[in-house]
Motif scaffolding. Structure first.
Motif, PDB file in Angstrom:
ATOM      1  N   GLN A  91      10.057  84.134  27.542  1.00  0.00           N
ATOM      2  CA  GLN A  91      11.451  84.359  27.138  1.00  0.00           C
ATOM      3  C   GLN A  91      11.658  84.226  25.635  1.00  0.00           C
ATOM      4  N   GLN A  92      10.819  83.411  24.986  1.00  0.00           N
ATOM      5  CA  GLN A  92      11.026  83.138  23.566  1.00  0.00           C
ATOM      6  C   GLN A  92       9.978  83.857  22.731  1.00  0.00           C
ATOM      7  N   LEU A  93      10.418  84.866  22.010  1.00  0.00           N
ATOM      8  CA  LEU A  93       9.568  85.593  21.081  1.00  0.00           C
ATOM      9  C   LEU A  93      10.336  85.772  19.768  1.00  0.00           C
ATOM     10  N   PRO A  94       9.649  85.778  18.615  1.00  0.00           N
ATOM     11  CA  PRO A  94      10.336  86.024  17.331  1.00  0.00           C
ATOM     12  C   PRO A  94      10.752  87.491  17.249  1.00  0.00           C
ATOM     13  N   MET A  95      12.026  87.801  17.548  1.00  0.00           N
ATOM     14  CA  MET A  95      12.445  89.179  17.770  1.00  0.00           C
ATOM     15  C   MET A  95      12.333  90.037  16.511  1.00  0.00           C
ATOM     16  N   ASP A  96      12.591  89.486  15.336  1.00  0.00           N
ATOM     17  CA  ASP A  96      12.426  90.290  14.123  1.00  0.00           C
ATOM     18  C   ASP A  96      10.980  90.773  13.998  1.00  0.00           C
ATOM     19  N   TYR A  97      10.059  89.865  14.231  1.00  0.00           N
ATOM     20  CA  TYR A  97       8.632  90.216  14.181  1.00  0.00           C
ATOM     21  C   TYR A  97       8.290  91.187  15.311  1.00  0.00           C
ATOM     22  N   VAL A  98       8.888  90.977  16.493  1.00  0.00           N
ATOM     23  CA  VAL A  98       8.636  91.861  17.635  1.00  0.00           C
ATOM     24  C   VAL A  98       9.047  93.294  17.296  1.00  0.00           C
ATOM     25  N   HIS A  99      10.191  93.476  16.637  1.00  0.00           N
ATOM     26  CA  HIS A  99      10.660  94.823  16.300  1.00  0.00           C
ATOM     27  C   HIS A  99       9.719  95.484  15.296  1.00  0.00           C
ATOM     28  N   ARG A 100       9.164  94.728  14.349  1.00  0.00           N
ATOM     29  CA  ARG A 100       8.219  95.310  13.396  1.00  0.00           C
ATOM     30  C   ARG A 100       6.926  95.723  14.090  1.00  0.00           C
ATOM     31  N   VAL A 101       6.482  94.904  15.040  1.00  0.00           N
ATOM     32  CA  VAL A 101       5.283  95.250  15.801  1.00  0.00           C
ATOM     33  C   VAL A 101       5.527  96.500  16.647  1.00  0.00           C
ATOM     34  N   LYS A 102       6.702  96.569  17.267  1.00  0.00           N
ATOM     35  CA  LYS A 102       7.043  97.741  18.075  1.00  0.00           C
ATOM     36  C   LYS A 102       7.021  99.012  17.231  1.00  0.00           C
ATOM     37  N   ARG A 103       7.618  98.955  16.037  1.00  0.00           N
ATOM     38  CA  ARG A 103       7.671 100.124  15.177  1.00  0.00           C
ATOM     39  C   ARG A 103       6.267 100.544  14.726  1.00  0.00           C
ATOM     40  N   THR A 104       5.421  99.555  14.445  1.00  0.00           N
ATOM     41  CA  THR A 104       4.061  99.876  14.013  1.00  0.00           C
ATOM     42  C   THR A 104       3.278 100.554  15.137  1.00  0.00           C
ATOM     43  N   LYS A 149       1.679 106.140  18.570  1.00  0.00           N
ATOM     44  CA  LYS A 149       2.583 107.198  19.033  1.00  0.00           C
ATOM     45  C   LYS A 149       2.814 107.137  20.548  1.00  0.00           C
ATOM     46  N   TYR A 150       3.281 105.982  21.048  1.00  0.00           N
ATOM     47  CA  TYR A 150       3.610 105.866  22.471  1.00  0.00           C
ATOM     48  C   TYR A 150       4.883 105.037  22.594  1.00  0.00           C
ATOM     49  N   ASN A 151       5.428 105.023  23.788  1.00  0.00           N
ATOM     50  CA  ASN A 151       6.676 104.300  24.045  1.00  0.00           C
ATOM     51  C   ASN A 151       6.365 102.833  24.315  1.00  0.00           C
ATOM     52  N   TRP A 152       6.470 102.008  23.280  1.00  0.00           N
ATOM     53  CA  TRP A 152       6.170 100.572  23.395  1.00  0.00           C
ATOM     54  C   TRP A 152       7.274  99.890  24.191  1.00  0.00           C
ATOM     55  N   LYS A 153       6.896  99.024  25.173  1.00  0.00           N
ATOM     56  CA  LYS A 153       7.858  98.390  26.069  1.00  0.00           C
ATOM     57  C   LYS A 153       7.857  96.875  25.872  1.00  0.00           C
ATOM     58  N   LEU A 154       9.059  96.317  25.735  1.00  0.00           N
ATOM     59  CA  LEU A 154       9.191  94.872  25.561  1.00  0.00           C
ATOM     60  C   LEU A 154       8.794  94.124  26.826  1.00  0.00           C
ATOM     61  N   ASP A 155       9.115  94.682  28.006  1.00  0.00           N
ATOM     62  CA  ASP A 155       8.765  94.005  29.261  1.00  0.00           C
ATOM     63  C   ASP A 155       7.256  93.834  29.391  1.00  0.00           C
ATOM     64  N   GLU A 156       6.515  94.812  28.938  1.00  0.00           N
ATOM     65  CA  GLU A 156       5.053  94.697  28.985  1.00  0.00           C
ATOM     66  C   GLU A 156       4.570  93.602  28.040  1.00  0.00           C
ATOM     67  N   ALA A 157       5.225  93.463  26.888  1.00  0.00           N
ATOM     68  CA  ALA A 157       4.826  92.445  25.917  1.00  0.00           C
ATOM     69  C   ALA A 157       5.190  91.042  26.374  1.00  0.00           C
ATOM     70  N   ARG A 158       6.200  90.921  27.248  1.00  0.00           N
ATOM     71  CA  ARG A 158       6.627  89.599  27.725  1.00  0.00           C
ATOM     72  C   ARG A 158       5.738  89.047  28.838  1.00  0.00           C
ATOM     73  N   LYS A 159       4.885  89.834  29.442  1.00  0.00           N
ATOM     74  CA  LYS A 159       4.088  89.382  30.581  1.00  0.00           C
ATOM     75  C   LYS A 159       3.205  88.193  30.189  1.00  0.00           C
ATOM     76  N   ASN A 160       3.274  87.164  31.024  1.00  0.00           N
ATOM     77  CA  ASN A 160       2.451  85.971  30.783  1.00  0.00           C
ATOM     78  C   ASN A 160       1.065  86.154  31.393  1.00  0.00           C
ATOM     79  N   LEU A 161       0.095  85.574  30.750  1.00  0.00           N
ATOM     80  CA  LEU A 161      -1.293  85.684  31.208  1.00  0.00           C
ATOM     81  C   LEU A 161      -2.069  84.456  30.754  1.00  0.00           C
ATOM     82  N   LEU A 162      -3.272  84.309  31.304  1.00  0.00           N
ATOM     83  CA  LEU A 162      -4.216  83.325  30.774  1.00  0.00           C
ATOM     84  C   LEU A 162      -4.925  83.986  29.602  1.00  0.00           C
ATOM     85  N   ARG A 163      -4.859  83.369  28.434  1.00  0.00           N
ATOM     86  CA  ARG A 163      -5.334  84.042  27.226  1.00  0.00           C
ATOM     87  C   ARG A 163      -6.784  84.483  27.384  1.00  0.00           C
TER      88      ARG A 163
END
Length: 569
Positions: A347-360, A372-386
């Protein structure tokens, strides 16, 4: 431990041709001195207990102390000295009992002098004893065949059938008639045979092994009927303080001795500075922790700071997206990564940084065209074992970028990561990753090679090669190879590269700042260091706790001098 307490060193080995080395009485540890009480007895005559023969009863009685006194009396009358094995035979006791008495007298000072001697002799094995008594397998097979012959199937069911049949056939004592009506039938070829194997074994049993030639002994040894035994005994002679009366030496100086002055007339046992102390009960570090502490010390010596890596659960954003790894990358599939069901999303991500990563990722930037693809925030929020500790490096670099002005930094981490691997002797679903990161102005590939040379030299690895490779978040990238002296070939020891601008600039790091990084596993060097071939014997429920107890401290074989570095073509 029981043998050590008896003061006996039992050395049994076996060479490739079947001979063995047996020691029947030598000292195991100079720090362990058997106590052998000297009993004052006027006679060794006694009645053996009911149900026990004279030899065993005599051995049991003498083992309690009189053997030492008998040895001293025999030695007083002897001209030169005594052999411990011969004395044991004369007294009818086990050789270990005599050795125990010898060691007991040695502990009392210079009463006796000893010399360890070795003699070799030939002995029959258990099967050899049976053949010396009953005859060889081939002779027994020959005797079991009547004049009218015997079906081969019936002969093979005999106790000596299989071995004896082949030997009798090679000796041309028997033949097989395969045209018989009831199947293959075995007949005698000669009327009688002379069992040379039995005769030779009987010679050995009678102490006449020297009458056999080397070829004959070698053949019996190959059949595991004969073995060479090395008997180690003591030659005992009088010492400078020889006496037939044994006085117990004091081991402690008591207050009573001091007050009465009796200590002046009492003999004291000398200190044994070679004795081993009793090991205290304590915990023991796992070999992985021992090697980890050595790696950690190397990083600290090089001025690195340890990164916090206490979050096994990581979001896909820090594990993949922040590293400029696209969301459709195969490594993000479930067959490679363990995703969490609850909580499923961060739930907690640095959103300003997230938007820059999305744009890149989706549009490009910082000199890159992106994916050149449709970056999705829901995919980035998925929790995993590193899946790697580079996620911790991304967090550390992001925190570094928020500090103004920029300050060069060197980070390292050694911690656990998780991947959905197929389990085998070299792969587990969880393992440890070692990672080093350096951030500074104007770092180049040459700086990376120099740091790697310094790092691996401290590990004792001096011959290095670098091979170009591909990583999603480093460019250029290099695999690190070292020449393995044992395998006589180059083996991969790590991976390295320079983090891409698409990863660093969205964090807020200055454009002229470069970050070099490298990593390797902890398990592989540990397995090599401790000679472990299966990783499941190092980590997991099959680990032998005795291995953890016995493993020595880790000392990486660091070498001094400039290392040699080569670039792979």
């Amino acid at each position: 431990m029981l043998f050590k307490l008896l003061g006996i060193f039992w050395d049994r080995g076996k060479d490739p041709d079947g001979s063995k080395d047996v020691t029947t009485g030598a000292v195991s540890d100079p720090g362990i001195e058997p106590r052998f009480p000297a009993l004052q007895t006027d006679s060794l005559l006694f009645e053996p207990p009911a149900g026990r023969d004279t030899r065993s009863a005599l051995g049991a009685t003498m083992a309690d102390g009189p053997v030492a006194e008998v040895l001293l009396r025999r030695l007083e009358a002897a001209d030169g000295g005594l052999d411990s094995a011969e004395l044991a035979t004369e007294l009818g006791v086990e050789h270990q009992s005599v050795v125990g008495a010898v060691k007991s007298l040695q502990a009392l000072g210079q009463i006796i002098e000893t010399e360890l001697r070795s003699t070799k002799r030939w002995e029959l094995t258990t099967e050899g004893e049976e053949i010396a008594q009953e005859g060889s397998h081939e002779a027994r097979v020959f005797r079991s065949i009547p004049p009218e012959g015997l079906p081969q199937s019936e002969l093979m069911r005999l106790p000596s059938g299989k071995v004896g049949f082949s030997k009798a056939m090679s000796n041309k004592w028997i033949r097989v008639d395969k045209s018989a009506a009831d199947g293959p039938r075995v007949f005698r070829v000669v009327d009688s045979v002379e069992d040379e194997v039995q005769r030779r074994l009987q010679l050995v049993r009678g102490g006449q092994a020297e009458k056999l030639g080397e070829k004959e002994r070698s053949e019996l040894r190959k059949r595991k009927l004969l073995t060479e035994v090395t008997l180690k005994t003591y030659w005992v002679s009088k010492g400078s303080a020889f006496s037939t009366s044994i006085s117990k030496q004091e081991t402690e100086l008591s207050p009573e001795m001091i007050s009465s002055g009796s200590w002046r007339d009492r003999p004291f046992k000398p200190y044994n500075f070679s004795a081993h102390g009793v090991l205290p009960d304590s915990g023991h570090l796992h070999p992985l922790l021992k090697v980890r502490s050595q790696f950690r010390q190397i990083f600290l010596e090089m001025g690195f700071t340890e990164m916090p890596t206490d979050n096994y659960i990581e979001s896909s954003f820090w594990n993949f997206d922040a590293l400029f790894q696209p969301q459709q990358h195969p490594a993000r599939d479930q067959h490679d990564t363990f995703f969490l069901r609850d909580p499923a999303q961060a739930q907690q991500l640095p959103m300003d940084y997230v938007h820059r990563v999305k744009r890149t990722h989706s549009q490009g930037g910082y000199g890159s065209q992106g994916y050149k693809y449709n970056w999705k925030l829901d995919e980035a929020r998925k929790n995993l074992l590193r899946t790697h500790t580079t996620a911790a490096s991304a967090r550390a670099l992001y925190r570094l970028a928020q500090k103004k002005p920029f300050t060069p930094a060197k980070y390292f981490s050694i911690d656990r990561v998780f991947r959905n691997e197929t389990l085998d002797a070299t792969h587990l679903a969880e393992f440890h990753q070692i990672e080093g990161v350096v951030a500074d102005h104007g770092l180049t590939l040459g700086h990376l090679m120099g740091v790697l040379r310094e790092f691996f030299t401290k590990l004792g690895i001096t011959q290095l090669r670098f091979k170009p490779a591909y990583n999603p978040y480093t460019e250029p990238s290099m695999e690190i190879f070292s020449y393995h002296q044992g395998l006589k070939k180059w083996v991969e020891v790590g991976n390295s590269g320079i983090f891409r601008p698409e990863m660093l600039l969205p964090m807020g790091l200055p454009e002229n700042v470069s970050v070099i990084a490298w990593g390797l596993s902890l398990e592989r060097p540990t397995m090599i260091k401790y000679g472990i071939n299966n990783i499941r014997e190092l980590v997991g429920h099959k680990v032998n706790l005795q291995m953890v107890y016995d493993s020595p401290l880790c000392r990486l074989d660091a070498e001094r001098g400039p290392p040699s570095t080569q670039e792979a073509a």
